[in-house]
Scaffold this active site. Structure first.
Site, PDB file in Angstrom:
ATOM      1  N   LYS A  31      -3.562  -3.357  -9.365  1.00 27.84           N
ATOM      2  CA  LYS A  31      -3.092  -2.086  -8.828  1.00 27.84           C
ATOM      3  C   LYS A  31      -4.267  -1.116  -8.829  1.00 27.84           C
ATOM      4  O   LYS A  31      -4.840  -0.816  -9.879  1.00 27.84           O
ATOM      5  CB  LYS A  31      -1.950  -1.550  -9.705  1.00 27.84           C
ATOM      6  N   SER A  65       0.856  -1.182   0.000  1.00 32.57           N
ATOM      7  CA  SER A  65       0.000   0.000   0.000  1.00 32.57           C
ATOM      8  C   SER A  65       0.893   1.232   0.000  1.00 32.57           C
ATOM      9  O   SER A  65       1.633   1.473   0.952  1.00 32.57           O
ATOM     10  CB  SER A  65      -0.913   0.013   1.226  1.00 32.57           C
ATOM     11  N   ALA A  66       0.861   1.991  -1.091  1.00 34.09           N
ATOM     12  CA  ALA A  66       1.678   3.190  -1.224  1.00 34.09           C
ATOM     13  C   ALA A  66       0.784   4.422  -1.283  1.00 34.09           C
ATOM     14  O   ALA A  66      -0.425   4.329  -1.103  1.00 34.09           O
ATOM     15  CB  ALA A  66       2.556   3.085  -2.471  1.00 34.09           C
ATOM     16  N   ASP A 120      14.729   2.179 -13.409  1.00 30.37           N
ATOM     17  CA  ASP A 120      14.742   1.835 -11.976  1.00 30.37           C
ATOM     18  C   ASP A 120      14.917   0.324 -11.810  1.00 30.37           C
ATOM     19  O   ASP A 120      14.041  -0.357 -11.276  1.00 30.37           O
ATOM     20  CB  ASP A 120      13.449   2.307 -11.313  1.00 30.37           C
TER      21      ASP A 120
END
Length: 519
Positions: A208, A188-189, A346
C-alpha cells in the site's frame, strides 16, 4: 454483564428470521419513565454573538492561527485552483446552459447529489469526508447518508515510475527486497494505491503506497474545514449544540492519522495478537505485516486470497459447513469487541473473506470504533429487551444511551421500534443467479444490496430522532456491523437458530474510550 454485543447480533437475527416473542403483559420497567422525567420542557434561550466573552474570542483566534500554521502555504494555491474547477464543473451539471456547454441535458438539481459530485471532484479529503457522512447516519440527514454511499474513492492510478520512487525512498532498492512487483495496481484510491508483489524470500504480499503530497493537501483541507466550523459556531453560538467543531476536530485528527501507515500496521498486529491469545488463529486471521518494509508511507503485508462472505457458491467449494464459517466470523468479531480496546468497524463483504484453507480473513483495518462503558451497558440492556420482545425496554435502553432534552413518550417509542423490527423480518436476501451444476442440482448465488443495510440503519436512526433522541456514532457503527452479520447468516445459514445454538458466545463486556477512529 452478559449478552451484550453478541446478543445484540443474535437478537437482530432472531427478530428478523423467526416469529416475535410476545410482548410481556407484566408492567414494564419503563412505563414510569415519562412521568419521572420533567413534565415541562423549558427551551433555553438561544445565545448570540453578543454573548461571546473576550476569552472565547481569544480562543477562536488562537485556534484559527494554529490551524493556519498547520495547513502550511504550499498546498493552498493548488487547492484553490482545484476548488474553482470542481465548483465550475458541478454547476455545469445542473445549469440550463448545460446542453450548450457540454452537449448534455442538465440534471435536475439535488443538494445531496451536487454535494457528492463536488466532494468527488475536490479529491482525497472530501472523498474521505463523504465516506464519514455515509457511515454516520446518527449525525447526518438521511438523504445525504444515502447519496454519499455512492461517493467514489477511485482515482486514476499513478504512473509506475512515481510509485517506484516512493517505495525505494521509503524501503530501499526494490531489487534488494522484492523478486517482482506488478506495475498495474490492484486498486487506486484517493490516498493510496495497492500493488501485488513477491518478496525475495518467496512470500506473496501487497504494498500500500501513499500518494505524493497527499499529506499537504489533507492538512490544508482539514484545517480549512475546522476553521470554518469554529467560525460558524462563534458567529452562531446556538450551533454549538450540534457539536459541529467537535465533529470537524475528530474528523481532522482521525484522517491525519490515516496518513501514518504504521498506525494501521499496529492495528493489524494487535488483532493478530488477539487471535493468538484467544486461540482463534487456527480459524481466523489478518494479514501478516512486514515491518522492515513498512513506513509511514508504505505498508507491506501478506496477501490473503479468498472469496467474499456473500459468495455462497464459492464458499461451498471450500467447505461443506458454511454455517461454521459464519459462526466463526461472528464469534471472532464479537470477542474482539469485548476484549480489545477497539473493534473492526467495516465488516462489509469485501473486508471479510473465506480463505482457501477455510479460515476467515479480516482485512482493511482502516475504520475502527471504540465503545465506552455507557454505550456497552445500554447495548446489554437493549439486546436483553430485544430477545424478550420488550420494545419499551428497548426504548429505555436507547434513552439511557443517547442524549435528549425532550420529554420522551416511551410507549410510543416502543411501538415505533416494534414496527422497525417487524419490517426487518420482511427483508430477505436476493437470489442473484440460478444455474444447474454438473451433477444436475440447482444452485443459486444469494446476495444482498449494500443499500439495504444502510436503509435499515437509517430506519433505526429515524425512529430514535423522531422520538427526540440522538444516538452516539459508535452505536450506529455497532448496529451496522450487526446488520452485516445478520445478512451473512441469512445467506450462509438460513435455517440456523442462533439464539439457541451452543456455538454462539456471549462474553462479559469490556470497556474502552468513547471514540470512533478512521485510520
Amino acid at each position: 454483564m452478559k449478552h451484550s454485543v453478541a446478543a445484540l447480533i443474535i437478537a437482530f437475527s432472531a427478530a428478523s428470521t423467526s416469529a416475535f416473542a410476545p410482548v410481556s403483559t407484566a408492567p414494564s420497567r419503563t412505563s414510569h419513565l415519562k412521568s419521572t422525567r420533567s413534565s415541562t420542557v423549558t427551551s433555553r434561550p438561544k445565545r448570540t454573538i453578543r454573548d461571546r466573552s473576550p476569552e472565547e474570542t481569544i480562543s477562536l483566534v488562537r485556534d484559527i492561527t494554529q490551524a493556519a500554521l498547520e495547513a502550511g502555504p504550499r498546498a493552498a494555491p493548488s487547492r484553490t485552483l482545484q476548488a474553482y474547477i470542481a465548483i465550475s464543473r458541478t454547476l455545469q451539471d445542473f445549469s440550463p446552459l448545460s446542453p450548450l456547454i457540454r452537449g448534455q441535458q442538465a440534471e435536475n438539481f439535488s443538494a445531496p447529489v451536487a454535494l457528492r459530485k463536488l466532494f468527488e471532484r475536490l479529491g482525497a479529503t472530501y472523498i474521505k469526508l463523504g465516506q464519514f457522512v455515509a457511515s454516520s447516519p446518527s449525525l447526518f440527514p438521511k438523504e445525504y447518508v444515502l447519496e454519499f454511499q455512492k461517493c467514489l474513492d477511485s482515482t486514476e492510478p499513478l504512473e509506475w515510475n512515481v510509485v517506484k520512487d516512493i517505495i525505494e525512498n521509503e524501503t530501499g532498492p526494490i531489487s534488494k527486497n522484492f523478486a517482482s512487483i506488478e506495475t498495474t495496481p490492484l486498486a487506486s484510491a484517493s490516498i493510496a494505491q495497492v500493488h501485488a508483489a513477491k518478496l525475495k524470500t518467496g512470500e506473496d504480499v501487497v504494498i500500500k503506497v501513499q500518494k505524493p503530497r497527499i499529506d499537504e493537501l489533507l492538512k490544508a483541507d482539514l484545517n480549512f474545514i475546522y476553521i470554518a466550523s469554529r467560525l460558524l459556531e462563534f458567529l452562531q453560538p446556538d450551533f454549538e449544540r450540534t457539536s459541529l467543531s467537535a465533529v470537524a476536530g475528530d474528523i481532522k485528527s482521525s484522517m491525519l492519522e490515516e496518513l501514518d501507515f504504521q498506525k494501521e500496521a499496529n492495528n493489524i498486529e494487535e488483532f493478530r495478537d488477539f487471535l493468538v491469545t484467544q486461540g482463534l488463529d487456527d480459524v481466523a486471521t489478518a494479514p501478516d505485516v512486514y515491518r522492515s518494509l513498512t513506513t509511514k508511507k508504505v505498508l507491506t503485508m501478506e496477501r490473503l486470497r479468498g472469496v467474499s462472505m456473500v459468495d455462497a457458491e464459492s464458499i461451498s467449494s471450500i467447505t461443506n459447513d458454511p454455517e461454521s464459517v459464519i459462526i466463526t466470523a461472528l464469534n471472532t468479531w464479537t470477542m474482539s469487541v469485548m476484549n480489545m480496546p477497539w473493534f473492526h468497524a467495516d465488516v462489509h463483504s469485501g473486508n471479510l473473506l473465506v480463505l482457501e484453507d477455510g479460515r476467515v480473513g479480516f482485512i482493511d483495518f482502516g475504520m475502527v470504533g471504540r465503545v465506552g462503558e455507557k454505550t456497552f451497558k445500554a447495548v446489554s440492556e437493549l439486546s436483553t429487551s430485544m430477545a424478550m420482545g420488550d420494545y419499551e425496554g428497548m426504548a429505555k435502553a436507547l434513552l439511557n444511551m443517547g442524549a435528549t432534552d425532550d420529554n420522551v413518550d416511551v410507549h410510543k417509542f416502543g411501538r415505533d421500534i416494534e414496527q422497525v423490527m417487524r419490517d426487518m423480518a420482511k427483508v430477505q436476501p436476493d437470489i442473484a443467479s440460478v444455474g444447474i451444476s454438473g451433477d444436475g442440482t440447482v444452485q443459486a448465488a444469494i446476495s444482498f444490496d449494500e443499500d439495504e443495510i444502510t436503509n435499515m440503519l437509517l430506519r433505526i436512526v429515524e425512529v430514535t430522532e423522531d422520538n427526540g433522541l440522538k444516538l452516539p456514532r459508535e452505536f450506529g457503527l455497532l448496529v451496522k456491523q450487526s446488520l452485516y452479520f445478520d445478512r451473512y447468516l441469512k445467506i450462509l445459514a438460513p435455517g440456523l437458530d442462533i439464539a439457541s445454538d451452543s456455538r454462539m458466545i456471549a462474553l462479559e463486556s469490556g470497556v474502552g474510550n468513547v471514540k470512533v477512529e478512521m485510520l
